[in-house]
Design a protein around this motif. Structure first.
Motif, PDB file in Angstrom:
ATOM      1  N   SER A 239       0.812  -1.219   0.000  1.00  0.00           N
ATOM      2  CA  SER A 239       0.000   0.000   0.000  1.00  0.00           C
ATOM      3  C   SER A 239       0.843   1.264   0.000  1.00  0.00           C
ATOM      4  O   SER A 239       0.350   2.346  -0.309  1.00  0.00           O
ATOM      5  CB  SER A 239      -0.930   0.004   1.224  1.00  0.00           C
ATOM      6  N   ASP A 260      -6.971  -0.847  -2.429  1.00  0.00           N
ATOM      7  CA  ASP A 260      -7.788  -1.721  -1.597  1.00  0.00           C
ATOM      8  C   ASP A 260      -8.633  -0.863  -0.665  1.00  0.00           C
ATOM      9  O   ASP A 260      -8.247   0.263  -0.316  1.00  0.00           O
ATOM     10  CB  ASP A 260      -6.909  -2.645  -0.756  1.00  0.00           C
ATOM     11  N   CYS A 263      -7.548   2.143   1.898  1.00  0.00           N
ATOM     12  CA  CYS A 263      -6.299   2.780   1.464  1.00  0.00           C
ATOM     13  C   CYS A 263      -6.519   3.965   0.534  1.00  0.00           C
ATOM     14  O   CYS A 263      -5.541   4.529   0.018  1.00  0.00           O
ATOM     15  CB  CYS A 263      -5.397   1.753   0.777  1.00  0.00           C
ATOM     16  N   ASN A 291      -9.380  -4.011   3.194  1.00  0.00           N
ATOM     17  CA  ASN A 291      -8.501  -4.879   2.399  1.00  0.00           C
ATOM     18  C   ASN A 291      -9.217  -5.631   1.280  1.00  0.00           C
ATOM     19  O   ASN A 291      -8.649  -6.570   0.708  1.00  0.00           O
ATOM     20  CB  ASN A 291      -7.752  -5.868   3.303  1.00  0.00           C
ATOM     21  N   ASP A 293     -10.238  -6.050  -2.478  1.00  0.00           N
ATOM     22  CA  ASP A 293      -9.682  -5.535  -3.736  1.00  0.00           C
ATOM     23  C   ASP A 293     -10.517  -6.020  -4.917  1.00  0.00           C
ATOM     24  O   ASP A 293     -11.530  -6.718  -4.748  1.00  0.00           O
ATOM     25  CB  ASP A 293      -8.206  -5.906  -3.892  1.00  0.00           C
TER      26      ASP A 293
END
Length: 299
Positions: A239, A260, A263, A291, A293
């Motif tokens: 990240s 993700d 982020c 988290n 994605d």
């Protein structure tokens, strides 16, 4: 212990409190990651991902404050003490391409999962999966882990990210880098320094007009490259992988970033330090659990 250094790994002797260990941002193992503290500013942590993993051989993650401030120039404290000496890093030394060629193999557990489960789920042909395999120079270790080679737009090999997967496509077990055993065997110098580039960066010259899409995970980049081949998919492999130096290769390109979930703000802040790139950051994954994605959503 030398207290003249401003940034040090947290210890009880320095802080007067029990040493706290966190989840490693690289290997994902819990209570093995020691962060660097700023001894000139109330022993505060430098950043969540700045520190050293206890698993030196199986993981090897060690992100130093000097590297962090080099990658994130906006983050340096304006009142930094003169006692904080600049970190002198060895120059970039590419890994010989022969290691990429020697490892190029479909025998990893991950690639078997990709050519069965992913291909079936997304109705991919053998030609489509083979194109991804060849384009991204997929490697494998003799133990069945995949090697994601990071090769820049000039064809120089920066490193190989080794990851072990189970038969269901989830990460498990060993994670590391190819330079660790190469240093052990004397194939690279002891002070060899990893300077990461994007996974898939070597494809930029081959597709000068392609719209570039950036994700964090190499796994996601491969899945999306097979599913939406009209775009050129790159991965940051972390990240925090959007430093001005790293994204300089994208000058003049159209770029969409897919961080993700959780982020988005971090990537937005990192990209604000760049210039000459026509980019936008997709925020739709923020509506999902941390988290998540594109690969999670697709499969």
């Amino acid at each position: 212990m030398n207290t003249d250094f401003r940034y040090q790994l947290e210890t009880r002797r320095l802080t007067g409190r029990s040493q706290r260990k966190f989840t490693c941002p690289h290997c994902g193992k819990k209570k093995c990651f020691v962060r660097y503290i700023d001894t000139h500013h109330d022993n505060r942590y430098v950043a969540d991902d700045v520190g050293k993993c206890d698993h030196q051989h199986s993981c090897g993650y060690h992100y130093k404050p000097g590297e962090y401030y080099r990658d994130n120039q906006w983050a340096r404290e304006p009142s930094a003490s003169t006692r904080c000496q600049p970190v002198s890093l060895p120059p970039f030394q590419p890994i010989p391409i022969e290691y990429v060629e020697r490892s190029h193999s479909p025998r990893s557990v991950f690639w078997q999962w990709f050519t069965t489960h992913v291909a079936d789920r997304l109705s991919l042909s053998g030609e489509q999966t083979n194109r991804v395999y060849e384009d991204y120079l997929i490697g494998a270790t003799h133990k069945g882990s995949i090697i994601y080679w990071q090769i820049d737009h000039a064809g120089q090999v920066h490193g190989g990210h080794i990851m072990q997967y189970s038969v269901d496509g989830h990460r498990e077990g060993y994670q590391g880098w190819t330079h660790i055993p190469l240093i052990k065997r004397g194939k690279l110098p002891l002070d060899w320094q990893l300077y990461q580039c994007f996974f898939g960066q070597h494809l930029l010259p081959r597709r000068p007009d392609a719209h570039v899409c950036i994700v964090e995970s190499e796994k996601t980049a491969l899945v999306m490259a097979a599913y939406q081949p009209q775009y050129l998919w790159l991965a940051t492999a972390g990240s925090g992988g959007l430093s001005p130096e790293k994204v300089a290769c994208l000058q003049g390109r159209r770029v969409t970033l897919f961080p993700d979930s959780g982020c988005y703000e971090k990537w937005k802040k990192q990209m604000a330090q760049t210039t000459g790139i026509d980019y936008n950051i997709d925020h739709h994954l923020e509506a999902f659990p941390p988290n998540t994605d594109l690969c999670d959503m697709l499969l």
